[in-house]
Design a protein around this motif. Structure first.
Motif, PDB file in Angstrom:
ATOM      1  N   UNK A  81     -17.741 -52.726  -5.004  1.00 40.75           N
ATOM      2  CA  UNK A  81     -18.151 -52.293  -3.674  1.00 40.75           C
ATOM      3  C   UNK A  81     -16.997 -51.630  -2.916  1.00 40.75           C
ATOM      4  N   UNK A  82     -15.777 -52.084  -3.147  1.00 46.12           N
ATOM      5  CA  UNK A  82     -14.623 -51.562  -2.411  1.00 46.12           C
ATOM      6  C   UNK A  82     -14.054 -50.327  -3.105  1.00 46.12           C
ATOM      7  N   UNK A  83     -13.338 -49.521  -2.329  1.00 44.09           N
ATOM      8  CA  UNK A  83     -12.685 -48.332  -2.887  1.00 44.09           C
ATOM      9  C   UNK A  83     -11.283 -48.695  -3.359  1.00 44.09           C
ATOM     10  N   UNK A  84     -11.237 -49.625  -4.294  1.00 50.31           N
ATOM     11  CA  UNK A  84      -9.953 -50.066  -4.838  1.00 50.31           C
ATOM     12  C   UNK A  84      -9.477 -49.088  -5.913  1.00 50.31           C
ATOM     13  N   UNK A  85      -8.166 -48.932  -5.977  1.00 54.08           N
ATOM     14  CA  UNK A  85      -7.556 -48.152  -7.048  1.00 54.08           C
ATOM     15  C   UNK A  85      -7.262 -49.089  -8.217  1.00 54.08           C
ATOM     16  N   UNK A  86      -7.728 -48.733  -9.395  1.00 48.48           N
ATOM     17  CA  UNK A  86      -7.487 -49.521 -10.608  1.00 48.48           C
ATOM     18  C   UNK A  86      -6.314 -48.910 -11.359  1.00 48.48           C
ATOM     19  N   UNK A  87      -5.307 -49.736 -11.630  1.00 48.21           N
ATOM     20  CA  UNK A  87      -4.118 -49.275 -12.337  1.00 48.21           C
ATOM     21  C   UNK A  87      -3.931 -50.091 -13.609  1.00 48.21           C
ATOM     22  N   UNK A  88      -3.594 -49.421 -14.699  1.00 45.03           N
ATOM     23  CA  UNK A  88      -3.264 -50.105 -15.954  1.00 45.03           C
ATOM     24  C   UNK A  88      -1.774 -49.974 -16.198  1.00 45.03           C
ATOM     25  N   UNK A  89      -1.148 -51.053 -16.654  1.00 41.62           N
ATOM     26  CA  UNK A  89       0.283 -51.018 -16.942  1.00 41.62           C
ATOM     27  C   UNK A  89       0.557 -51.751 -18.250  1.00 41.62           C
ATOM     28  N   UNK A  90       1.479 -51.216 -19.022  1.00 41.23           N
ATOM     29  CA  UNK A  90       1.932 -51.852 -20.259  1.00 41.23           C
ATOM     30  C   UNK A  90       3.419 -52.124 -20.109  1.00 41.23           C
ATOM     31  N   UNK A  91       3.790 -53.392 -20.040  1.00 46.15           N
ATOM     32  CA  UNK A  91       5.194 -53.735 -19.797  1.00 46.15           C
ATOM     33  C   UNK A  91       5.640 -53.171 -18.467  1.00 46.15           C
ATOM     34  N   UNK A  92       6.730 -52.416 -18.467  1.00 43.83           N
ATOM     35  CA  UNK A  92       7.202 -51.779 -17.232  1.00 43.83           C
ATOM     36  C   UNK A  92       7.018 -50.260 -17.319  1.00 43.83           C
ATOM     37  N   UNK A  93       5.996 -49.819 -18.070  1.00 51.53           N
ATOM     38  CA  UNK A  93       5.808 -48.382 -18.277  1.00 51.53           C
ATOM     39  C   UNK A  93       5.634 -47.620 -16.970  1.00 51.53           C
ATOM     40  N   UNK A  94       4.785 -48.116 -16.061  1.00 47.42           N
ATOM     41  CA  UNK A  94       4.528 -47.385 -14.819  1.00 47.42           C
ATOM     42  C   UNK A  94       5.799 -47.257 -13.990  1.00 47.42           C
ATOM     43  N   UNK A  95       6.623 -48.298 -13.962  1.00 48.69           N
ATOM     44  CA  UNK A  95       7.878 -48.233 -13.209  1.00 48.69           C
ATOM     45  C   UNK A  95       8.823 -47.203 -13.829  1.00 48.69           C
ATOM     46  N   UNK A  96       8.926 -47.221 -15.170  1.00 48.70           N
ATOM     47  CA  UNK A  96       9.802 -46.258 -15.839  1.00 48.70           C
ATOM     48  C   UNK A  96       9.284 -44.831 -15.676  1.00 48.70           C
ATOM     49  N   UNK A  97       7.980 -44.665 -15.749  1.00 45.95           N
ATOM     50  CA  UNK A  97       7.378 -43.350 -15.588  1.00 45.95           C
ATOM     51  C   UNK A  97       7.616 -42.817 -14.175  1.00 45.95           C
ATOM     52  N   UNK A  98       7.518 -43.683 -13.180  1.00 40.74           N
ATOM     53  CA  UNK A  98       7.774 -43.261 -11.805  1.00 40.74           C
ATOM     54  C   UNK A  98       9.212 -42.767 -11.638  1.00 40.74           C
ATOM     55  N   UNK A  99      10.153 -43.477 -12.237  1.00 38.20           N
ATOM     56  CA  UNK A  99      11.555 -43.062 -12.146  1.00 38.20           C
ATOM     57  C   UNK A  99      11.772 -41.712 -12.827  1.00 38.20           C
ATOM     58  N   UNK A 100      11.097 -41.506 -13.973  1.00 39.43           N
ATOM     59  CA  UNK A 100      11.211 -40.231 -14.683  1.00 39.43           C
ATOM     60  C   UNK A 100      10.672 -39.095 -13.822  1.00 39.43           C
ATOM     61  N   UNK A 101       9.533 -39.312 -13.172  1.00 39.22           N
ATOM     62  CA  UNK A 101       8.929 -38.279 -12.338  1.00 39.22           C
ATOM     63  C   UNK A 101       9.791 -37.987 -11.117  1.00 39.22           C
ATOM     64  N   UNK A 102      10.394 -39.021 -10.553  1.00 35.35           N
ATOM     65  CA  UNK A 102      11.268 -38.813  -9.399  1.00 35.35           C
ATOM     66  C   UNK A 102      12.486 -37.986  -9.787  1.00 35.35           C
ATOM     67  N   UNK A 103      13.057 -38.273 -10.957  1.00 32.64           N
ATOM     68  CA  UNK A 103      14.200 -37.477 -11.421  1.00 32.64           C
ATOM     69  C   UNK A 103      13.785 -36.038 -11.715  1.00 32.64           C
ATOM     70  N   UNK A 104      12.566 -35.873 -12.288  1.00 34.69           N
ATOM     71  CA  UNK A 104      12.053 -34.535 -12.569  1.00 34.69           C
ATOM     72  C   UNK A 104      11.865 -33.749 -11.276  1.00 34.69           C
ATOM     73  N   UNK A 105      11.375 -34.418 -10.249  1.00 39.05           N
ATOM     74  CA  UNK A 105      11.170 -33.753  -8.956  1.00 39.05           C
ATOM     75  C   UNK A 105      12.495 -33.271  -8.384  1.00 39.05           C
ATOM     76  N   UNK A 106      13.504 -34.130  -8.418  1.00 35.83           N
ATOM     77  CA  UNK A 106      14.808 -33.761  -7.862  1.00 35.83           C
ATOM     78  C   UNK A 106      15.468 -32.643  -8.687  1.00 35.83           C
ATOM     79  N   UNK A 107      15.332 -32.714  -9.999  1.00 42.54           N
ATOM     80  CA  UNK A 107      15.884 -31.663 -10.864  1.00 42.54           C
ATOM     81  C   UNK A 107      15.205 -30.330 -10.580  1.00 42.54           C
TER      82      UNK A 107
END
Length: 259
Positions: free
Chosen positions: A179-205
């Motif tokens: 019923x709610x507009x919840x965002x569903x996120x899947x994570x394996x280990x710390x993949x999402x955290x590592x991926x976020x850091x990679x994207x942040x570095x890509x943005x700055x580069x």
């Protein structure tokens, strides 16, 4: 059985997987034509592949109440909290209610939606030959499902394509049952955290490259939640601006000099 085209075999396969909204491990791929480049573009022919969803995965998806042929476009719309996606079958997590005509219909509830997602993830990932333990917990704006698997790399896929495809389908299923507009996120280990850091570095580069050359940088297509990270990372940069162009699932970020 659907066929897909691309400049290369890998491009054709990626197009098919994104269109069908399934991970690579869940399909059988037959190469129909390797294509050819031609001379100066003359006589060029695209590569062609046939993609067939494996029976075990199809059965698991149906058991979880999912349409195994759900498109990536439908899944993306669902992930952005649009109206409930079409082509969703009734699943075991539905709770029954009786209307004034005496017919039964599923009751939409967050509990039923989360239960359906949990069941879908366990059955579909197991059907891929991966041992997995699925747990869930509330996060800001939604629910995160943590997947502890014996084959992390296979479950994540190249550049996160497998885990992202599963996440799209999980979001679609929850939008259909919850019923709610919840965002569903899947994570394996710390993949999402590592991926976020990679994207942040890509943005700055990319920003540094734009400042140095004065020319825009066009990044590879990525899902909406990853594009959001790019936009947020450079939102305070006084020299560059970001925007998204293209059509999902091939929508991409452009980093350009600020006007």
């Amino acid at each position: 059985m659907p066929t897909f085209e691309g400049k290369t075999i890998e491009t054709a396969i990626d197009t098919g997987l994104l269109t069908l909204g399934v991970p690579r491990a869940a399909v059988r791929i037959d190469v129909l034509s390797e294509g050819r480049h031609g001379f100066l573009g003359i006589g060029a022919k695209p590569a062609q592949v046939r993609i067939t969803i494996k029976e075990a995965v199809s059965d698991a998806a149906k058991a979880a109440g999912m349409d195994p042929q759900a498109t990536a476009e439908e899944a993306t719309v669902a992930a952005e909290n649009a109206p409930q996606a079409a082509n969703m079958a009734k699943g075991s997590a539905d709770e029954a209610a009786t209307d004034t005509t005496g017919t039964s219909k599923p009751v939409r509830s967050n509990e039923a939606g989360l239960a359906a997602v949990q069941n879908y993830l366990e059955q579909s990932i197991t059907a891929l030959g991966i041992k997995v333990t699925v747990t869930q917990h509330k996060v800001r704006g939604g629910v995160q499902f943590d997947l502890a698997a014996d084959k992390d790399a296979l479950l994540i896929g190249k550049h996160g394509k497998t885990i992202n495809a599963l996440q799209f389908l999980a979001q679609t299923l929850f939008n259909h049952r919850g019923r709610s507009k919840w965002i569903i996120t899947l994570n394996v280990g710390d993949y999402r955290q590592r991926r976020q850091q990679i994207l942040q570095r890509l943005a700055q580069k990319s920003a540094r490259e734009v400042i140095a050359t004065g020319k825009p940088v066009y990044l590879d297509p990525m899902p909406s939640f990853e594009r959001k990270i790019m936009h947020q990372e450079l939102s305070d940069n006084e020299f560059v601006e970001t925007r998204s162009e293209g059509v999902d699932p091939h929508r991409y970020v452009i980093v350009a000099p600020k006007r």
